[in-house]
Write a protein that holds these residues in place. Structure first.
Motif, mmCIF file in Angstrom:
data_model
loop_
_atom_site.group_PDB
_atom_site.id
_atom_site.type_symbol
_atom_site.label_atom_id
_atom_site.label_comp_id
_atom_site.label_asym_id
_atom_site.label_seq_id
_atom_site.Cartn_x
_atom_site.Cartn_y
_atom_site.Cartn_z
ATOM 1 N N ALA A 1 128.171 0.837 146.314
ATOM 2 C CA ALA A 1 128.328 2.279 146.232
ATOM 3 C C ALA A 1 127.543 3.047 147.291
ATOM 4 C CB ALA A 1 127.947 2.739 144.833
ATOM 5 N N LYS B 1 120.958 0.230 149.877
ATOM 6 C CA LYS B 1 121.146 -0.966 150.714
ATOM 7 C C LYS B 1 120.540 -0.827 152.118
ATOM 8 C CE LYS B 1 123.890 -3.074 147.654
ATOM 9 N NZ LYS B 1 125.301 -3.311 147.408
ATOM 10 N N GLY C 1 138.360 8.049 149.335
ATOM 11 C CA GLY C 1 138.618 6.645 149.663
ATOM 12 C C GLY C 1 138.049 5.744 148.585
ATOM 13 N N GLU D 1 136.790 -2.342 139.743
ATOM 14 C CA GLU D 1 136.930 -2.302 138.283
ATOM 15 C C GLU D 1 138.295 -1.718 137.908
ATOM 16 O OE1 GLU D 1 134.421 -0.956 140.026
ATOM 17 O OE2 GLU D 1 132.471 -1.398 139.110
ATOM 18 N N ASP E 1 127.726 -7.021 141.314
ATOM 19 C CA ASP E 1 129.141 -6.684 141.290
ATOM 20 C C ASP E 1 130.034 -7.629 142.075
ATOM 21 O OD1 ASP E 1 129.560 -4.505 139.538
ATOM 22 O OD2 ASP E 1 128.321 -3.309 140.873
HETATM 23 P P1 AMP Z 1 126.440 -1.533 144.070
HETATM 24 O O1 AMP Z 1 125.815 -1.651 142.713
HETATM 25 O O2 AMP Z 1 125.743 -0.625 145.009
HETATM 26 O O3 AMP Z 1 126.762 -2.889 144.673
HETATM 27 O O4 AMP Z 1 127.835 -0.784 143.836
HETATM 28 C C1 AMP Z 1 128.882 -1.334 143.106
HETATM 29 C C2 AMP Z 1 129.820 -0.249 142.697
HETATM 30 O O5 AMP Z 1 130.310 0.411 143.856
HETATM 31 C C3 AMP Z 1 131.030 -0.714 141.952
HETATM 32 O O6 AMP Z 1 130.942 -0.254 140.629
HETATM 33 C C4 AMP Z 1 132.197 -0.073 142.674
HETATM 34 O O7 AMP Z 1 133.138 0.516 141.806
HETATM 35 C C5 AMP Z 1 131.532 0.993 143.510
HETATM 36 N N1 AMP Z 1 132.318 1.350 144.696
HETATM 37 C C6 AMP Z 1 132.823 0.537 145.618
HETATM 38 N N2 AMP Z 1 133.556 1.225 146.522
HETATM 39 C C7 AMP Z 1 133.509 2.522 146.167
HETATM 40 C C8 AMP Z 1 134.081 3.717 146.704
HETATM 41 N N3 AMP Z 1 134.844 3.668 147.789
HETATM 42 N N4 AMP Z 1 133.825 4.867 146.066
HETATM 43 C C9 AMP Z 1 133.041 4.882 144.961
HETATM 44 N N5 AMP Z 1 132.480 3.790 144.406
HETATM 45 C C10 AMP Z 1 132.715 2.611 144.995
#
Ligand code: AMP
Length: 394
Positions: A195, A200, A291, A322, A353
């Motif tokens: 996210a 990160k 996006g 998800e 994830d």
């Molecule tokens: P993280 O915990 O930082 O690895 O984030 C994982 C989360 O990022 C997952 O729940 C995804 O649904 C979310 N995610 C991935 N791509 C996007 C996007 N383009 N917009 C919003 N959320 C996202």
């Protein structure tokens, strides 16, 4: 430092920190036993000649509630071991000591949830001492909590200056992470999704010093795109990190690392499964659209890079996987990793994830290694010392 393979456990009482923090359903049955399964080799090895005392946390109990009791784990553990497991409803004190004194070689005992005592998370020395008094040897096999300086994960090790070691799970985690970070075959590609840039940055920064290719995907993409002047509509963005994003791009250039961003994107008019969708270039997202997944051109570009790599590290999904409608990019990255693995590439998947994603597609056995530690793995990649690891090594 001792080694689990060569240590003689005969007649020894061995206290093992495992990670049995597993999901339970409403009937308090285990719904995903991966973490229990992961501890079995260590338990079996010790039980061949010694007796095993298992300790873990489960959830975040505020009080001694039934749903956080390790008693709920015992049936699944017994089933996986093919052997009876003795459960005791405390983790310190005379009752526990008495029960342990009756244990014979080969016996396996499971202690009650460590976090019923707030001292566990506080890393309380006296609590750690009380735990240490239960055994002759300490084994840490809980990689998922190795980044915490809790009583059972780190502090306890001081009471076993000679007889402390890692279990097979932590050994495996460390050797696969070292294989990727230190002894990798080139080209080395990291795919960092998820996210937010904010969570990160340190990992991106450190990985730039190690990799040949750094692929950025997921919600982080749009902070990078906006930073270079692209239109991102209503996509996820962290405006306070625009400058950071540009600095990371500059660092990649300075180090001659290819930093690869998506080129096309699946846009949604709503953050929902039933949203309308259109495909656009990554920097031409209209107002009112966001996006939520990578597009087909991006998938092709990413897949080619992955398949031409000899080492790949993947952390974080490429989209909102998800929701089925926005899962394709993540699924195709998983497929590309599987292909690369078949061709001899070393592939490591880690972080909550992306592990959930690879399991969802039932591909976890088709990549080289799936790490069990989300936060612990990220901190390791950031170059931090993990208290649970340091405590055994020192
Ligand atoms: P993280 O915990 O930082 O690895 O984030 C994982 C989360 O990022 C997952 O729940 C995804 O649904 C979310 N995610 C991935 N791509 C996007 C996007 N383009 N917009 C919003 N959320 C996202």
């Amino acid at each position: 430092m001792q080694n689990i393979n060569s240590f003689d456990f005969t007649n020894k009482k061995v206290i093992v920190r495992v990670d049995f923090n597993v999901p339970l359903n409403d009937n308090l049955e285990v719904t995903d036993a991966t973490r229990i399964q992961a501890a079995i080799p260590t338990i079996k090895k010790i039980a061949e000649t010694g007796s095993v005392i298992l300790m873990s946390h489960l959830g975040r109990p505020k009080a001694k509630e039934e749903k956080f009791s390790l008693k709920n784990i015992a049936p699944k553990l017994s089933e996986l071991l093919g052997k009876e497991v003795i459960f005791i409803n405390d983790c310190i004190g005379n009752n526990v000591k008495n029960k342990i004194s009756e244990m014979k070689n080969g016996d396996i005992l499971l202690l009650e949830n460590l976090r019923y005592y707030p001292e566990e998370k506080k890393g309380d020395t006296n609590f750690a001492k009380q735990l240490s008094e239960l055994a002759d040897v300490y084994v840490n096999d809980a990689f998922g909590t190795a980044h915490r300086a809790h009583a059972s994960t780190a502090i306890i090790a001081d009471f076993f200056p000679e007889n402390k070691m890692f279990g097979y799970l932590i050994e495996g985690e460390l050797s696969s992470l070292q294989k990727v970070l230190e002894n990798n075959k080139k080209p080395f590609t990291a795919i960092l999704g998820g996210a937010k840039v904010s969570s990160k940055i340190t990992v991106i920064d450190k990985m730039l010093e190690k990799v040949d290719n750094l692929i950025i995907a997921g919600g982080m993409t749009y902070t990078f795109i906006k930073a270079r002047g692209g239109k991102i509509g209503n996509s996820l963005v962290e405006d306070e990190f625009l400058e950071t994003a540009n600095k990371l791009v500059q660092k990649a250039e300075d180090l001659n690392v290819k930093l690869i961003l998506p080129v096309d994107i699946i846009n949604a008019d709503n953050f929902a499964e039933d949203a309308n969708t259109i495909e656009t270039a990554v920097d031409e997202i209209k107002d009112g659209w966001m996006g939520l997944d990578i597009g087909p051109k991006t998938i092709d570009i990413f897949a080619k890079i992955i398949k031409n790599s000899s080492t790949v590290l993947w952390n974080g999904p490429a989209g909102v996987f998800e929701m089925e409608k926005f899962a394709n990019g993540t699924k195709q990255i998983a497929n590309a990793l599987v292909e690369a693995t078949k061709n001899g590439c070393y592939t490591l998947v880690g972080g909550g994830d992306s592990v959930a994603a690879i399991k969802k597609y039932k591909l976890e056995d088709k990549v080289s290694y799936v790490s069990t530690g989300g936060g612990a793995m990220l901190e390791f990649l950031e170059g931090k010392d993990l208290p649970g690891i340091v405590a055994i090594k020192k």
